[in-house]
Design a protein around this motif. Sequence first.
Motif, PDB file in Angstrom:
ATOM      1  N   THR A 135      -1.252   7.011   4.996  1.00  0.00           N
ATOM      2  CA  THR A 135      -0.788   7.546   3.676  1.00  0.00           C
ATOM      3  C   THR A 135       0.479   6.327   2.936  1.00  0.00           C
ATOM      4  O   THR A 135      -0.648   5.441   3.262  1.00  0.00           O
ATOM      5  N   LYS A 136       0.257   6.362   1.456  1.00  0.00           N
ATOM      6  CA  LYS A 136       0.804   5.848   1.191  1.00  0.00           C
ATOM      7  C   LYS A 136       1.383   4.512   1.494  1.00  0.00           C
ATOM      8  O   LYS A 136       1.943   3.285   1.410  1.00  0.00           O
TER       9      LYS A 136
ATOM     10  N   GLU B 105       6.537   6.260  -6.325  1.00  0.00           N
ATOM     11  CA  GLU B 105       7.937   5.905  -6.810  1.00  0.00           C
ATOM     12  C   GLU B 105       8.848   5.651  -6.250  1.00  0.00           C
ATOM     13  O   GLU B 105      10.047   5.227  -5.996  1.00  0.00           O
ATOM     14  N   ASP B 106       8.852   6.906  -5.083  1.00  0.00           N
ATOM     15  CA  ASP B 106       9.635   7.113  -3.698  1.00  0.00           C
ATOM     16  C   ASP B 106       9.436   5.951  -2.741  1.00  0.00           C
ATOM     17  O   ASP B 106      11.022   5.618  -2.310  1.00  0.00           O
ATOM     18  N   LEU B 107       8.776   5.834  -2.894  1.00  0.00           N
ATOM     19  CA  LEU B 107       8.534   4.247  -2.391  1.00  0.00           C
ATOM     20  C   LEU B 107       9.028   3.127  -2.707  1.00  0.00           C
ATOM     21  O   LEU B 107       9.352   3.086  -2.037  1.00  0.00           O
ATOM     22  N   LYS B 108       9.276   3.005  -3.314  1.00  0.00           N
ATOM     23  CA  LYS B 108       9.819   1.950  -4.353  1.00  0.00           C
ATOM     24  C   LYS B 108      10.812   2.134  -4.502  1.00  0.00           C
ATOM     25  O   LYS B 108      12.118   1.280  -4.188  1.00  0.00           O
TER      26      LYS B 108
ATOM     27  N   LEU C 130      12.894   4.050  -1.936  1.00  0.00           N
ATOM     28  CA  LEU C 130      12.943   3.242  -0.503  1.00  0.00           C
ATOM     29  C   LEU C 130      13.089   1.518   0.452  1.00  0.00           C
ATOM     30  O   LEU C 130      13.393   1.626   0.783  1.00  0.00           O
ATOM     31  N   GLY C 131      12.652   0.683  -0.905  1.00  0.00           N
ATOM     32  CA  GLY C 131      12.859  -0.455  -0.680  1.00  0.00           C
ATOM     33  C   GLY C 131      10.728  -0.867  -0.413  1.00  0.00           C
ATOM     34  O   GLY C 131      11.054  -1.976   0.564  1.00  0.00           O
ATOM     35  N   TYR C 132       9.891  -0.130  -0.435  1.00  0.00           N
ATOM     36  CA  TYR C 132       9.122  -0.209   0.021  1.00  0.00           C
ATOM     37  C   TYR C 132       8.123  -0.461  -0.922  1.00  0.00           C
ATOM     38  O   TYR C 132       7.056   0.181  -1.692  1.00  0.00           O
ATOM     39  N   VAL C 133       7.851  -1.799  -1.430  1.00  0.00           N
ATOM     40  CA  VAL C 133       7.320  -2.173  -2.932  1.00  0.00           C
ATOM     41  C   VAL C 133       5.790  -2.926  -2.370  1.00  0.00           C
ATOM     42  O   VAL C 133       6.184  -4.111  -1.701  1.00  0.00           O
ATOM     43  N   GLN C 134       5.118  -2.930  -2.889  1.00  0.00           N
ATOM     44  CA  GLN C 134       4.154  -4.147  -3.157  1.00  0.00           C
ATOM     45  C   GLN C 134       3.848  -4.488  -3.642  1.00  0.00           C
ATOM     46  O   GLN C 134       4.547  -4.542  -4.846  1.00  0.00           O
ATOM     47  N   ASN C 135       3.231  -6.304  -2.706  1.00  0.00           N
ATOM     48  CA  ASN C 135       3.727  -7.006  -4.067  1.00  0.00           C
ATOM     49  C   ASN C 135       2.715  -7.168  -4.356  1.00  0.00           C
ATOM     50  O   ASN C 135       2.878  -9.050  -5.090  1.00  0.00           O
ATOM     51  N   ARG C 136       1.300  -7.312  -4.642  1.00  0.00           N
ATOM     52  CA  ARG C 136       0.250  -7.523  -4.938  1.00  0.00           C
ATOM     53  C   ARG C 136      -0.586  -6.524  -5.179  1.00  0.00           C
ATOM     54  O   ARG C 136      -0.271  -5.321  -4.441  1.00  0.00           O
TER      55      ARG C 136
ATOM     56  N   PRO D  62      10.888  11.741  12.783  1.00  0.00           N
ATOM     57  CA  PRO D  62      11.012   9.927  12.757  1.00  0.00           C
ATOM     58  C   PRO D  62       9.905  10.119  11.868  1.00  0.00           C
ATOM     59  O   PRO D  62      10.431   8.698  10.450  1.00  0.00           O
ATOM     60  N   HIS D  63       8.766   9.708  12.027  1.00  0.00           N
ATOM     61  CA  HIS D  63       7.273   9.344  10.954  1.00  0.00           C
ATOM     62  C   HIS D  63       7.701   9.844   9.361  1.00  0.00           C
ATOM     63  O   HIS D  63       7.943   9.080   8.671  1.00  0.00           O
ATOM     64  N   GLY D  64       8.564  10.771   9.608  1.00  0.00           N
ATOM     65  CA  GLY D  64       8.912  11.542   7.833  1.00  0.00           C
ATOM     66  C   GLY D  64      10.676  10.772   6.821  1.00  0.00           C
ATOM     67  O   GLY D  64      10.831  11.322   6.358  1.00  0.00           O
ATOM     68  N   ILE D  65      11.021   9.797   8.103  1.00  0.00           N
ATOM     69  CA  ILE D  65      12.674   9.874   7.926  1.00  0.00           C
ATOM     70  C   ILE D  65      12.734   8.360   6.865  1.00  0.00           C
ATOM     71  O   ILE D  65      11.798   7.338   7.020  1.00  0.00           O
ATOM     72  N   GLY D  66      13.170   8.657   6.109  1.00  0.00           N
ATOM     73  CA  GLY D  66      13.223   7.225   5.114  1.00  0.00           C
ATOM     74  C   GLY D  66      14.885   7.321   5.043  1.00  0.00           C
ATOM     75  O   GLY D  66      15.770   7.979   5.005  1.00  0.00           O
TER      76      GLY D  66
END
Length: 302
Positions: free
Chosen positions: A75-76, A291-294, A296-302, A212-216
Amino acid sequence: MNNTEQKKNFHSGFATIVGRPNVGKSTLLNTLVGEKVAITSARPQTTRNRVMGVMGGENSQIVFVDTPGIHRPRTKLGEFMVQSIEEAMEGIDALLVLVDVTAIGPHDRSIVEEMSHKKVYKLLILNKTDLVEPKNLLGIIDSFKDAKYDGILPVSARTGDGVEALKNELTAHLPIGPKYFPDDMLTDQPERDICAELIREKALRNLRDEVPHGIGVEMMAMKKINDHFTEIDATIYCERDSHKGIIIGKKGAMLQKIGAEARADIEALLDTHVNLQLWVKVRPGWRDSAEDLKTLGYVQNR
């Protein structure tokens, strides 16, 4: 000893901890630092972000970086986790490769081989030694005798056995350097992020295998009312309606349990009473949504 002499004898550096999922990386980090800076559970892929912990001594400071378990992303979110590992390998002074001695498989040996080519001081850490017989441990150590590492150290992150030897070994091989962080700083994580992770930890520990894997967890609000009281609103996201029911539980019992356990840890962290309000929302496919990852704080740095 004057300040100039202290600087000449002060060892410091960055050490990254890697390994497959569930080998005890976060437990080792917490043991090394002496405080809980990374959440732990028996679930694979508990750690999603890089987590930094600072271990200080009179003449040394080691900055440890915990990483998600090395895995093939599907997944992303998985891609983000793999990138976190790659970034944590940059510019480091030492590499700790962890293996769980109770469950050594081809994936472990592949990681050990791959990491042996890194041009950095490397230690192979055989963890969970408290769970195997000493005679069996000797055979395990011998099975890695051809690994191209600067040292092989058996430890138990859970009991602390061998951890002092690991600290001494690392300190002796780190370069002379500056103190990167103040003595009272144990991690670079903001309190808000730690609180969200503590909530996720309690969910991981209490929920069924399929959830658990699907929890944020998203922190909606965190307000310090005064020196003695903090209000927190947080939302637990899941991917299916059926999972929402499991998280809430019969008459809200599971959500109450998660909240009570998280609140106890958050109160210890913040040193205030906490009013914790938890909500559960279904967000299908959030692990594959940039968008959802961002959010929840999962932000790509590059």
